[in-house]
Scaffold this active site. Structure first.
Site, PDB file in Angstrom:
ATOM      1  N   ARG A  72       2.431  22.154  35.814  1.00 25.07           N
ATOM      2  CA  ARG A  72       3.510  22.071  36.809  1.00 25.07           C
ATOM      3  C   ARG A  72       4.870  22.176  36.107  1.00 25.07           C
ATOM      4  O   ARG A  72       5.784  22.825  36.580  1.00 25.07           O
ATOM      5  CB  ARG A  72       3.423  20.783  37.634  1.00 25.07           C
ATOM      6  CG  ARG A  72       2.285  20.798  38.651  1.00 25.07           C
ATOM      7  CD  ARG A  72       2.442  19.726  39.720  1.00 25.07           C
ATOM      8  NE  ARG A  72       3.554  19.980  40.634  1.00 25.07           N
ATOM      9  CZ  ARG A  72       3.475  20.731  41.733  1.00 25.07           C
ATOM     10  NH1 ARG A  72       2.341  21.286  42.089  1.00 25.07           N
ATOM     11  NH2 ARG A  72       4.539  20.895  42.496  1.00 25.07           N
ATOM     12  N   ASP A 106      10.796  17.698  40.848  1.00 26.11           N
ATOM     13  CA  ASP A 106      11.146  18.834  39.983  1.00 26.11           C
ATOM     14  C   ASP A 106      12.562  18.789  39.406  1.00 26.11           C
ATOM     15  O   ASP A 106      12.905  19.575  38.529  1.00 26.11           O
ATOM     16  CB  ASP A 106      10.905  20.174  40.709  1.00 26.11           C
ATOM     17  CG  ASP A 106      11.674  20.294  42.035  1.00 26.11           C
ATOM     18  OD1 ASP A 106      12.772  19.706  42.155  1.00 26.11           O
ATOM     19  OD2 ASP A 106      11.175  20.997  42.943  1.00 26.11           O
ATOM     20  N   HIS A 121       9.776   9.907  44.564  1.00 27.06           N
ATOM     21  CA  HIS A 121       8.505   9.960  43.838  1.00 27.06           C
ATOM     22  C   HIS A 121       8.674  10.114  42.330  1.00 27.06           C
ATOM     23  O   HIS A 121       7.721  10.443  41.638  1.00 27.06           O
ATOM     24  CB  HIS A 121       7.635  11.112  44.389  1.00 27.06           C
ATOM     25  CG  HIS A 121       7.150  10.872  45.790  1.00 27.06           C
ATOM     26  ND1 HIS A 121       6.609  11.858  46.590  1.00 27.06           N
ATOM     27  CD2 HIS A 121       7.130   9.737  46.540  1.00 27.06           C
ATOM     28  CE1 HIS A 121       6.277  11.336  47.761  1.00 27.06           C
ATOM     29  NE2 HIS A 121       6.593  10.064  47.766  1.00 27.06           N
ATOM     30  N   CYS A 158       2.887   6.087  23.370  1.00 27.87           N
ATOM     31  CA  CYS A 158       4.100   5.255  23.288  1.00 27.87           C
ATOM     32  C   CYS A 158       4.195   4.594  21.913  1.00 27.87           C
ATOM     33  O   CYS A 158       3.184   4.416  21.231  1.00 27.87           O
ATOM     34  CB  CYS A 158       4.004   4.198  24.388  1.00 27.87           C
ATOM     35  SG  CYS A 158       5.440   3.125  24.484  1.00 27.87           S
TER      36      CYS A 158
HETATM   37  P1  OAD Z   1       3.581  19.887  50.940  1.00 27.32           P
HETATM   38  O1  OAD Z   1       3.066  20.926  50.003  1.00 27.32           O
HETATM   39  O2  OAD Z   1       2.603  18.976  51.579  1.00 27.32           O
HETATM   40  O3  OAD Z   1       4.394  20.587  52.124  1.00 27.32           O
HETATM   41  C1  OAD Z   1       5.330  21.595  51.912  1.00 27.32           C
HETATM   42  C2  OAD Z   1       5.930  21.947  53.237  1.00 27.32           C
HETATM   43  O4  OAD Z   1       6.958  22.892  53.024  1.00 27.32           O
HETATM   44  C3  OAD Z   1       4.954  22.564  54.240  1.00 27.32           C
HETATM   45  O5  OAD Z   1       5.114  21.941  55.496  1.00 27.32           O
HETATM   46  C4  OAD Z   1       5.391  24.037  54.306  1.00 27.32           C
HETATM   47  O6  OAD Z   1       5.208  24.604  55.592  1.00 27.32           O
HETATM   48  C5  OAD Z   1       6.872  23.921  53.983  1.00 27.32           C
HETATM   49  N1  OAD Z   1       7.481  25.108  53.376  1.00 27.32           N
HETATM   50  C6  OAD Z   1       6.948  25.978  52.478  1.00 27.32           C
HETATM   51  N2  OAD Z   1       7.852  26.900  52.107  1.00 27.32           N
HETATM   52  C7  OAD Z   1       9.008  26.625  52.775  1.00 27.32           C
HETATM   53  C8  OAD Z   1      10.306  27.207  52.814  1.00 27.32           C
HETATM   54  N3  OAD Z   1      10.628  28.260  52.061  1.00 27.32           N
HETATM   55  N4  OAD Z   1      11.234  26.647  53.640  1.00 27.32           N
HETATM   56  C9  OAD Z   1      10.923  25.569  54.401  1.00 27.32           C
HETATM   57  N5  OAD Z   1       9.712  24.987  54.408  1.00 27.32           N
HETATM   58  C10 OAD Z   1       8.763  25.481  53.601  1.00 27.32           C
HETATM   59  O7  OAD Z   1       4.700  19.074  50.159  1.00 27.32           O
HETATM   60  P2  OAD Z   1       5.380  17.674  50.521  1.00 27.32           P
HETATM   61  O8  OAD Z   1       5.492  17.475  51.982  1.00 27.32           O
HETATM   62  O9  OAD Z   1       6.595  17.587  49.704  1.00 27.32           O
HETATM   63  O10 OAD Z   1       3.567  13.470  46.130  1.00 27.32           O
HETATM   64  O11 OAD Z   1       4.305  16.660  49.944  1.00 27.32           O
HETATM   65  C11 OAD Z   1       4.599  15.288  49.937  1.00 27.32           C
HETATM   66  C12 OAD Z   1       4.069  14.628  48.696  1.00 27.32           C
HETATM   67  O12 OAD Z   1       2.670  14.866  48.576  1.00 27.32           O
HETATM   68  C13 OAD Z   1       4.634  15.172  47.414  1.00 27.32           C
HETATM   69  O13 OAD Z   1       5.844  14.566  47.052  1.00 27.32           O
HETATM   70  C14 OAD Z   1       3.582  14.865  46.418  1.00 27.32           C
HETATM   71  C15 OAD Z   1       2.401  15.324  47.219  1.00 27.32           C
HETATM   72  O14 OAD Z   1       1.187  15.000  46.791  1.00 27.32           O
HETATM   73  C16 OAD Z   1       3.467  13.056  44.850  1.00 27.32           C
HETATM   74  O15 OAD Z   1       3.380  13.792  43.897  1.00 27.32           O
HETATM   75  C17 OAD Z   1       3.493  11.588  44.700  1.00 27.32           C
END
Ligand code: OAD
Length: 252
Positions: A72, A106, A121, A158
């Protein structure tokens, strides 16, 4: 109503406000080339994020978890903030009490210039002692990030002898108390919440729109597809955040 009418209406309602909160997820960084978690590009060697971003996965196989984070990191390393990140950074100059909460690790919001930023996060470029001695290591420069992303997949250790782990909130772990309290406070007191590029399935972030709405805020969703939030949002802008946020900004 056409989408351009909706954007105009949203801009008109936002213009008069002072307390605006934005919540972002992986979608805001998709146009920078960073893989989302639940999209088709979210899989890594057949593992889902939910299989690897857990304390159990790290306890079982820390090398595998580090290898995934290094993958990543390598994807993020050469990524640059896109117009969506830049608009959110400029929103600090639009509303006196603008705040940005992100689920992303990120670091692209910070690189775009966002300062009133809550990283719910954690941050992928920071590691901390897994035994809790307090030691942290941050890859703070571009050169060190590039070196790290290309490094062989070893597990960092560590100074106290324990393993280091990514400084990220994993599934099953609690968010930092202070950051969570600030975020809940902002959601309960904002006049509008912009929910950008998140699948709205991971808590507690997914609870913020409901909290904001109960306190009278308008909720605007920006996403390329429907999510569990869509039906409850006051406005939905369907499309890429890197295009819709600049379009919204132009009308403010
Ligand atoms: P997801 O991968 O679950 O969702 C990404 C969202 O972005 C989806 O609803 C897509 O439709 C949308 N999307 C994709 N491209 C886009 C664009 N160009 N413009 C607008 N929307 C777009 O990611 P998160 O919701 O961030 O946690 O996931 C939440 C958490 O689950 C993350 O922070 C991570 C993950 O596991 C941890 O790492 C703790």
């Amino acid at each position: 109503m056409s989408q351009s009418d909706t954007i105009r209406q949203v801009a008109q309602r936002l213009r008069a406000l002072t307390r605006v909160l934005a919540l972002t997820g992986a979608g805001i960084s998709a146009e920078s080339g960073v893989p989302t978690f639940r999209g088709p590009d979210g899989l890594w060697r057949n593992y889902r994020a939910t299989d690897l971003a857990t304390p159990g996965a790290f306890a079982r196989d820390p090398a595998l978890v580090w290898e995934w984070y290094r993958w990543r990191r390598s994807k993020i390393c050469d990524a640059s903030p896109n117009p969506g990140h830049h608009v959110l950074a400029r929103f600090e100059g639009v509303w006196p009490a603008f705040l940005l909460a992100t689920q992303n690790v990120d670091g692209l919001h910070g690189r775009a210039g966002s300062r009133r930023l809550l990283e719910l996060h954690g941050n992928i470029w920071r590691a901390r002692c897994a035994a809790g001695c307090g030691q942290t290591v941050t890859e703070a420069t571009r050169a060190s990030r590039q070196r790290d992303a290309g490094a062989p997949p070893t597990v960092p250790v560590c100074a106290c002898g324990a393993l280091m782990r990514p400084d990220i909130v994993w599934f099953g772990e609690a968010l930092d108390d202070t950051i969570l309290a600030q975020t809940l406070d902002a959601a309960a007191s904002c006049e509008a919440l912009l929910v950008v590029g998140t699948s709205s399935v991971v808590y507690p972030a997914a609870a913020l729109p409901g909290l904001a709405k109960r306190h009278g805020a308008i909720v605007v969703e920006i996403n390329v597809e429907e999510t569990p939030l869509t039906g409850a949002a006051d406005y939905t802008l369907r499309g890429k955040s890197g295009e819709l946020l600049p379009a919204l900004e132009a009308l403010l």
